[in-house]
Design a protein around this motif. Structure first.
Motif, PDB file in Angstrom:
ATOM      1  N   LEU B 205       0.835  -1.207   0.000  1.00 55.13           N
ATOM      2  CA  LEU B 205       0.000   0.000   0.000  1.00 55.13           C
ATOM      3  C   LEU B 205       0.872   1.259   0.000  1.00 55.13           C
ATOM      4  CD1 LEU B 205      -3.056  -0.736   2.330  1.00 55.13           C
ATOM      5  CD2 LEU B 205      -3.121  -0.030  -0.060  1.00 55.13           C
ATOM      6  N   PHE B 227      -5.331   0.816  -9.397  1.00 53.50           N
ATOM      7  CA  PHE B 227      -4.983   0.389 -10.759  1.00 53.50           C
ATOM      8  C   PHE B 227      -5.873  -0.759 -11.232  1.00 53.50           C
ATOM      9  CE2 PHE B 227      -2.293  -2.527 -13.359  1.00 53.50           C
ATOM     10  CZ  PHE B 227      -2.146  -1.724 -14.473  1.00 53.50           C
ATOM     11  N   ALA B 229      -8.995  -1.743 -10.043  1.00 53.15           N
ATOM     12  CA  ALA B 229     -10.270  -1.600  -9.328  1.00 53.15           C
ATOM     13  C   ALA B 229     -11.229  -2.705  -9.751  1.00 53.15           C
ATOM     14  CB  ALA B 229     -10.883  -0.234  -9.633  1.00 53.15           C
ATOM     15  N   TRP B 236      -9.878   4.354  -2.906  1.00 50.87           N
ATOM     16  CA  TRP B 236      -9.190   3.993  -1.669  1.00 50.87           C
ATOM     17  C   TRP B 236      -8.636   5.266  -1.034  1.00 50.87           C
ATOM     18  CZ3 TRP B 236      -5.554  -0.704  -3.243  1.00 50.87           C
ATOM     19  CH2 TRP B 236      -6.358  -1.782  -3.652  1.00 50.87           C
TER      20      TRP B 236
END
Lengths: 259, 259
Positions: B205, B227, B229, B236
């Motif tokens: 992350l 990227f 989804a 996010w």
């Protein structure tokens, strides 16, 4: 003007590195038309405009085969390419190896449609058991063709009934998607079944005790609500004899049991 | 008559031995009322009938705490029990060990509601950044209470906005479910992030490069479209500094960044 702005990119499969899974992106899918007027009020359009109806074959993507094979206007089932495919048979296959960073590979694969009847208003449930058997045999035949392609690792047959289930065309049809990867939910299920086999020496599907959850049974199949169903109205149809692949099913069993 | 036939069983968690996963069954959820008239035409009802409005506290399940703590009729946020809980805090915890056969354990857990405003027509997006910060702090406080229960292994905070997203009450609220198990999708993500860390020495992350997918950024957070989804409009919100738990967030950061 709006038409010129419509995305026209090829499908691609993107790596989600957070969840370690692959996600299919298909811009073309958003362009497909629907003959359902609105999701909340699904009124199928007039059959004169439906490309899946007999006499409208020229409005469809190329045909793969029809049933009977030598039929002309009197076909009963047609297996055709999807005009708005989620994956593309024209792309080169790229092996989706695990790499660090934002990785995308081409959306190679096959996306086909099985038109289950030449008549617009006939649903799968209107067909005779023998006719339903013929639809399943057409699926079996197409799976056998697809699995001969080395890059294909998984084939899914599915049917969306009605607009709220995701169908865009009201004429009765199923779809088939062949992918170069095994989806994570499928490999997780296979791993789980292998683990059960190691622990018990048995197949977890063969080991199901239907009890009060039984819906119907025939000589070769049982249908039931699974004990831990995840959806309302979820039903599984399980062969009585252990069988690992749909396409290995006996043709006679299929036709005899499609009730 | 229909009322007498309504199922009144306790929630339970059933083992799906085919997929090796646990499925939550909650008959009570189907009994909950809705003040949305229809999914296709969501018209929130008059506030005089809404139990989440100020003055209707006696129509709700028991309160856990309110903000400010010493407020009476002038409360800003209330955290209450869900009147139609998916899991029950009154059941005994049973350890869901892996067994062969059809296994079900009690649906023990906590299901709470965070009423985000005393006023019926105020949405979360109508609140000031400081007020949104107070809602998030209320969630943080409740998570800290729930994690002090030894049997609780996972807490999820979620918000359904609108009837088509699953909300049954139009008054602005979030929900929190605390479970004795870690859901498989969550443990799969944690496993994946651990694998990434082993390979690269970095948190996947923290390692995200927002690039053109960036939506907004502040001193302490960035928000972006991932990227890969899996849903349209998926967003996010990621803390700039590495942080593994929502409840460990700095109170000052929360209030300063709820824009």
């Amino acid at each position: 003007m709006a038409e010129a702005e419509t995305p026209n990119r090829s499908p691609e499969i993107r790596k989600d590195k957070i969840h370690n899974r692959w996600v299919l992106f298909s811009p073309a899918r958003s362009r497909r038309p629907s003959d359902f007027k609105a999701k909340s009020n699904p009124q199928p359009n007039n059959q004169t405009e439906c490309p899946f109806c007999a006499g409208h074959e020229h409005e469809c993507a190329p045909e793969i085969f029809r049933v009977p094979a030598d039929s002309t206007n009197d076909w009963k089932i047609r297996v055709i390419q999807n005009l708005y495919p989620a994956v593309s048979r024209e792309l080169d296959f790229q092996n989706p190896v695990s790499l660090v960073g934002d990785v995308a590979v081409s959306g190679f694969g096959f996306h086909d449609v099985v038109i289950e009847s030449p008549v617009h208003s006939v649903n799968l449930s209107d067909l005779s058991p023998a006719q339903v058997g013929e639809v399943l045999l057409a699926c079996k035949k197409r799976i056998e063709q697809l699995r001969s392609c080395d890059s294909i690792k998984y084939v899914q047959v599915f049917k969306n009934h009605g607009a709220s289930a995701g169908a865009s065309m009201s004429h009765s049809h199923s779809q088939m998607i062949a992918l170069p990867i095994v989806p994570p939910t499928v490999s997780a299920r296979l791993d789980s079944m292998m683990e059960y086999y190691k622990q018990t020496g048995k197949c977890s599907l063969c080991d199901i005790q239907p009890n009060e959850l039984l819906i119907a049974e025939s000589d070769h199949f049982i249908s039931l609500v699974p004990f831990a169903a995840t959806f309302a109205f979820e039903i599984w149809i399980i062969p009585r004899d252990h069988s690992s692949h749909f396409h290995e099913i006996d043709s006679e069993k299929l036709s005899a049991n499609s009730t």
